[in-house]
Write an enzyme that holds these catalytic residues in place. Structure first.
Site, mmCIF file in Angstrom:
data_model
loop_
_atom_site.group_PDB
_atom_site.id
_atom_site.type_symbol
_atom_site.label_atom_id
_atom_site.label_comp_id
_atom_site.label_asym_id
_atom_site.label_seq_id
_atom_site.Cartn_x
_atom_site.Cartn_y
_atom_site.Cartn_z
ATOM 1 N N ASN D 155 -12.699 5.876 139.886
ATOM 2 C CA ASN D 155 -13.849 6.725 139.586
ATOM 3 C C ASN D 155 -15.144 6.055 140.044
ATOM 4 O OD1 ASN D 155 -15.161 8.993 137.934
ATOM 5 N ND2 ASN D 155 -16.124 7.160 137.056
ATOM 6 N N GLU D 156 -15.915 6.720 140.884
ATOM 7 C CA GLU D 156 -17.240 6.260 141.325
ATOM 8 C C GLU D 156 -17.260 4.784 141.733
ATOM 9 O OE1 GLU D 156 -20.341 7.617 138.650
ATOM 10 O OE2 GLU D 156 -19.794 9.707 138.991
ATOM 11 N N PRO D 157 -16.402 4.409 142.692
ATOM 12 C CA PRO D 157 -16.355 2.992 143.103
ATOM 13 C C PRO D 157 -17.641 2.564 143.822
ATOM 14 C CG PRO D 157 -15.076 4.342 144.611
ATOM 15 C CD PRO D 157 -15.466 5.242 143.472
ATOM 16 N N HIS D 224 -18.797 13.698 142.951
ATOM 17 C CA HIS D 224 -19.432 14.217 141.744
ATOM 18 C C HIS D 224 -20.793 14.800 142.081
ATOM 19 C CE1 HIS D 224 -16.811 11.102 139.416
ATOM 20 N NE2 HIS D 224 -16.119 12.054 139.990
#
Lengths: 512, 512, 512, 512
Positions: D155-157, D224
């Protein structure tokens, strides 16, 4: 419109007589799923204490059975019905009738479902039947429980359609046999009558004389009350005129008036049926008018009698055959598919009133709970057939006492548009057997409209200016507010979030 | 006792005809809460596809109503019943009958609830009624749905108690009118008959000739099957003799045999009613004997006909008046208070059988699912009145194919003691209307006994030695085991926890 | 085997202390659905009065929150948990602990979920927190209600893993601060301690001296009881030795013994935790052995203390991390997927015992209700690690008094095979996370076996010969029978229906 | 206000992408009862297809467990969560993360609940873990099922708080290992990434190059979208600015734009999180403004991407610690006690739109079903921080095509007063943990206001004049009416029952 300053000191407690009892279609119908679902709703929202209906001894309950010459008292269905009543938190107000065919002296019947209305062909067998039933109830439910169940002998024996020839002597004889055998099972059981219809007050004196002279047990007296005129039949329906609401209250008071000075003075009085119309096919029952009409009756009758039992809690009812349409003028607070009618909401509002009465008026009742919560029931007065139609608006202005500095009100409205499934159903084209989607629409439209707002309390009071629509019954709940705002809060920084209307001391004109 | 080596290759799929349809008391009873609770249980545990009962057009459904000279087709109750069926996952197998009083040519009735059995006084009005009903169903439930509902014309017209004078010509005329108007609503709807009782095979030829000659639509044929002899009445009950179970299978096969060579050969055949006794007050229905008797019928009939409909799913049924006792010999798989009878368990066991048949025998059926799970239904054969009574024990020995190295079996047993509420009820003194505590006891005793154990699989097989008690029906589920024990485990260190019996390759004598 | 003639006169009422309280995993877990489903089952079948668990003040309950330097006492979760407890009919037995991180004086923690075990860094802030919590409870639930909730200060302060350095002075100081602030909120609230673990009876004297000397309020005393020896760890599990069951009863009695002669003599004594093993990963908790071991404790402790709280009602519990297998030796009466363990059945049996004790013995308890129903709890005695293993059978023979002429018995059995999900799970290969089918199998196998039969009452007595299997706990209910057979009945005419065994006066050897 | 004449011919079907997926707090929270009750409500009223949340591999799910040196992959909780999702009709959109502590290369964590954000200390062990998880899912739920579940890697690296140093190379390496091992389990499983946050479009090119160059499997891409500015913290809350709604649609389109011309062009695009504010403590989420703001996004995004997943369906969420107040600015469509927020109603309205789009505009969407039912979603446009505040009223005027002669409309309204629990909560003084009575009030005030009326259809059209209040989102359902009035009906004879407004062809000014 007047402005009522509601006193801060209570007049007394709000009696429960308005929900002491409710009527039902014949007891066999209590086996039905829709009936039970309806009763569960009514109990959740109103909470009646007792329930009374016809047909306990009629053939379709199978209590008296004969096979190959052998007689059996059988409780297969009766137990199922009473078990369920008790599970749903309501007790039987037992009505003994009608006559099992096997015990009847004739073939006269009443209603589509053919309740036999003739006297027993043998009083000994009748007494044996009553004894068997009452003893079984005591055995199954316990003596302490059954002693709380009133037992009423027959229904409207003063009318020829309910009792062969309306024979008073025959009824008194039946009453005596029945009352004595009940007391023989247990002297603490409670028995009463004569369950007469409106317009038959000439029965009181002879009834009092009869039971006094022969020392027949009687623990309560009962009668019915309706205000409708003659039936004007149309296919699948009936219209009628209505007397004013006060006529119902006068009927409630009649037994006490007529029994004053007799040995029966002071006995509990139960109005074991009441409604506007006595017809199960008069659309008045479906309307907001019915609720507005009954509001002063419900609020005004609480101290007049021990109970007044709305006839009936739901439309599962077959006295005039199987209904052919969802709305059909049935007595019910609920329709077949469990839609609440406006009068259902009137009852549900009453059930949420506070414990103590602060004020009563011709268009309002104000109560309060110990914790400061104030409740208001307000309505537009309507007068029956001979009075002018209600105007489009009715204003009620009340100054109510509230502790603290702020208050919140929630208002619920039922009128010709809001909380009115019948209105939506007419707009939908009166679908006789609606499908799933239409039922969802109707269910949605059956909910009262809700309004809410904040108030500043000034001088220990909140001012309520209630504008009622046509035939409206409205419920208002005033809750004292203990604010929990905290310093970091600043809703002016919230997009679109102006907070002005919430500031104490600055009420906004508007909603409630 | 023989030893059956069950083949590893399936004989074919297990057909669903055994649960294609089930019977019910008259449709008005479907409004009842206990009926609906019973149906919900049956659908959870058995899952019938269709349901068929009498009385769709009888007065208590209110379909044909007349008021002040105006006629209405009304679906207040019918919609409620069919809506609920569909919610419970079962579709109507529509039976058109009996005659609404307003349309009847006479006053003859059948049953305590007085279904009118006379022909219509006017075929045009009958056709209008049928059209209104069918068109309404299509409108409410959709054409695709209603095309899957078989529509059967009347019930047992070959008997004088069901059809005035058992007049064959009059029935054929009714059939023709009805079939034509149904097809006129939509040609894809399915209609059939003649719904005859056992012992009336002489009707097949004339029926085939009539519909062929006049080109009357017919999509399926139907009849009933029972194996009981004459009724020996006692008060509130009946005893009867029974032919052997194979007689039911012979009755199933009769229509195909009689219609061979006619234009109706090859049509679907529905046995729209079957049971041991045709009486709703014969205690045989309550017994383990009934289940053992029907086991070879349920397992043996799957490929003979398109459906065979057990008459009926529950004891909510009033053809012989209101039952006077919890157990009273009713047809139901369930009693009034929803106690499962042994035959209920037989059906529930069948519903858990695997998809593919591995073996069929006179005392067993073995199936398998694609994932290796093997199921066994086994029973003690019983033969009806003229055969000797069943011994105390019956042994079934099966070698079943199972993948892997270990297996687990769960066995459920129903016999004269286990899973037998009737046995417990007799021990309790036959309480006619049991109270809460007794009902809990009976519910507990109605559950099949459960046994379980571990097996080592040897040579790809598990040996099942099943000792059955008197009148037992037993269900065994064999699950392949994938062990997840881990090295740290040592239950010998657990107090009282010796683990010997679980070790693969070392099965213990015992339970299953 | 001895033969016990059970007296007809009661020894006294069966006290409720055995179900006065039950333990639970940390309170945050009470938010979980499986926890709540488990609690609903336990309340239905057992009906505990109070529930006690750790972690009320731990960070994951969010009671003490600080944001941007502002402190808030917050009840978002606490209210949700307590609301639900009350809805499920169980009240909080409040345990104050562990320390919110924001108020802790150190970083020491206990358990996988890291409860902080250090004293408050500031007693004023601690007092403010306790005051806020207790005042909130009173405000939300009412003073009358909260006065019935015991409030216990901390947990096992005599152990270094639960209280920094097991510092007795620090605990006494905490106790004093806490007790005083609670009484300051309302003098009628009930506070107690010291909640010590087994083996720490040397705390009683100083505790009594401390509270007496400083006049610190104390309304009850509490301690824990376990009988397991040192942990023998294996991967994902632990084995331990066990002392005999009587050791638990001795631990129950210890507080009264040690406090005799002090000012605390006569205070209520609560055993706020007990079990066989104190490890949540010892498989003993899953076994029938555990139930047989605890049967004499449950039945024997009722008059020794005011409560003894089984630790814990379900396996939703994370002190040793997230369990890796359905059965893993958890404390619970129920597993994660709500399978009842044998000890669950022991509690459910106790909940069905009658009101009056007729007899107590080393392998039985006999009770009776006012209506003549007799109940028996019987078990095979087991002795812990140093006693010989239990034999395969144990016989209990009782002569019980029953009114009338006939009786019915239902027996439920839990042992190494029956009512034993753990046994079935081992046979299934110990599936760590079973699928739907396996869970259904296990649920089925978790039900006690049921037997039933009729008895003739001879001389006012029924003879019960109970053959118990290994580690069995058995429940028998004896119901007096009032026969309702009628003359027309003749089940010899029913196929396979011989009725011999039901005839009064002619009991058959067999089942129960 | 403009007047829109809605065409009678559809533009196309309404895509389901708006409800393809929804976000959730960490998966461990899915064990909670309130979470599950909330999800059941959302599924009943909205019906999302997939659900995505963090923390599948975090310690509190117990997937990777080590005891005494032995490693176990354990699915006790994971199975419970996914079983329940499927029971509730929603499938997992699997997100693989965060790092189990036992496998982590560092101690950095994110959120209050401390998700470890460091790379695995050993890629082989990570691959083994992923393989075990995916293989278990296939084993338990079936290959056909799991092939429909997207699997997203991390998630959101691109943010340092979610991935150690936001190290792109390390993420690509993780992605490659993960994607390859998933495809090794089954080539038909679907894997994707890079799950980047807004403002990181510079990742697209290198990601495309990396997977292309090394031929790494990728079945979809994800990112996102949020439109809020920097956080302005206050105690227990945050305020932020917002860009206009169109900015969200631009973010939806970005992946396709950036990947055009690469090998990844044409892959499905999932917006795996979106909302106005990315803070779980910004009160904007609780407001009607949020709903009005998102209305053009929900209706406008349907054809832009394959899904856009609202972050999150309920307030059970702990990234910023345990909430201290019922309303606290959480992401949820529902609050803790299951109160629907205005944005919940927006989603529920969307779920009731018809199948075919007739018209789309800046303040409305009009759809129609095959049966003639027309639905309208209308809203007051709002513009974010830099645009002027919305006026008190907004008018939408539509001419909609309706078959037949009469129609019925039901309208539901959500604005600053109606359907707005947050408004009522503020008026109630912002009770942080409301009691039963206050929750009932809030629940009542959370329902959209309902209006209904009859219309005459003129020229095949009904005119809708919709007056919207501030920040209103309104839903209108237009139902063609098939009238069933009958000749005998004359509601002028009903007291107070004037029927004028129902007469076809004579619509009244007013409500809808």
């Amino acid at each position: 419109m007047s402005h009522v300053v509601v006193p801060a000191e209570p007049l007394g407690r709000l009696s429960d007589s308005w929900r002491h009892c409710v009527g039902t279609g014949r007891l066999n119908l209590a086996l039905r799923a829709d009936y039970q679902e309806s009763l569960a709703l009514v109990q959740r929202d109103v909470g009646f204490r007792y329930i009374r209906g016809h047909g306990l001894l009629s053939d379709d309950m199978g209590v008296l059975r004969v096979s190959q010459g052998e007689t059996r008292y059988s409780f297969t269905y009766l137990d199922q019905v009473f078990d369920r009543f008790l599970e749903l938190g309501v007790r039987p107000f037992v009505e003994l009738g009608f006559m099992p065919t096997a015990l009847a002296s004739g073939e006269d019947t009443v209603f589509w479902w053919k309740g036999n209305i003739t006297p027993p062909r043998d009083h000994g067998e009748w007494a044996a039947l009553v004894r068997a039933v009452v003893a079984h109830l005591v055995d199954r439910y316990g003596l302490d429980e059954v002693r709380t169940w009133p037992i009423e002998v027959w229904n409207e024996p003063n009318l020829v359609n309910f009792w062969k020839d309306a024979d008073q002597d025959a009824y008194f004889r039946l009453y005596e046999t029945t009352a004595r055998v009940i007391k023989d099972v247990d002297a603490g059981l409670r028995v009463g009558g004569p369950a007469i219809s409106p317009g038959s007050d000439e029965w009181w004196a002879p009834f009092a004389e009869f039971v006094t002279a022969r020392d027949v047990p009687v623990d309560f007296v009962s009668r019915h009350a309706y205000t409708s005129g003659p039936a004007q039949h149309v296919p699948f329906g009936t219209y009628q005129t209505l007397q004013p609401p006060r006529s119902l209250l006068e009927q409630f008071e009649a037994p006490r008036r007529h029994l004053a000075g007799t040995a029966l003075a002071g006995l509990p009085v139960h109005i074991t049926e009441f409604n506007t119309s006595y017809r199960p096919d008069n659309p008045i029952h479906d309307t907001a008018y019915n609720a507005a009409y009954l509001a002063p009756v419900l609020t005004g009758g609480t101290d007049l009698v021990d109970s007044y039992s709305y006839w009936t809690f739901c439309d599962v009812f077959e006295e005039e055959n199987v209904p052919t349409s969802l709305f059909h003028g049935g007595f019910g607070l609920l329709t077949h598919r469990q839609l609440p009618k406006p009068t259902y909401h009137l009852y549900a509002f009453m059930a949420r009133m506070g414990a103590h009465v602060l004020a009563r008026g011709e268009d309002h009742l104000v109560c309060r709970d110990d914790d400061g919560r104030v409740t208001v029931l307000a309505w537009q007065p309507v007068g029956g057939t001979d009075e002018p139609g209600a105007p489009e608006r009715h204003a009620v202005r009340l100054s109510v006492p509230v502790p603290g500095e702020r208050a919140f009100t929630r208002r619920e409205r039922v009128n010709e548009h809001d909380g009115n499934a019948f209105a939506a159903w007419r707009e939908l084209g009166r679908p006789r057997s609606p499908g799933r989607r239409e039922l969802e629409v109707l269910r949605d439209c059956a909910r009262p409209a809700v309004e809410h707002r904040a108030h500043a309390v000034a001088g220990g009071r909140v001012e309520l200016d209630l504008a009622l629509s046509r035939h409206e019954v409205t419920f208002v709940e005033v809750l004292p507010v203990r604010p929990e705002e905290h310093p970091g809060l600043d809703d002016r920084r919230l997009l679109g979030g102006s907070d002005d209307r919430l500031v104490a001391g600055r009420p906004v004109p508007g909603t409630a």
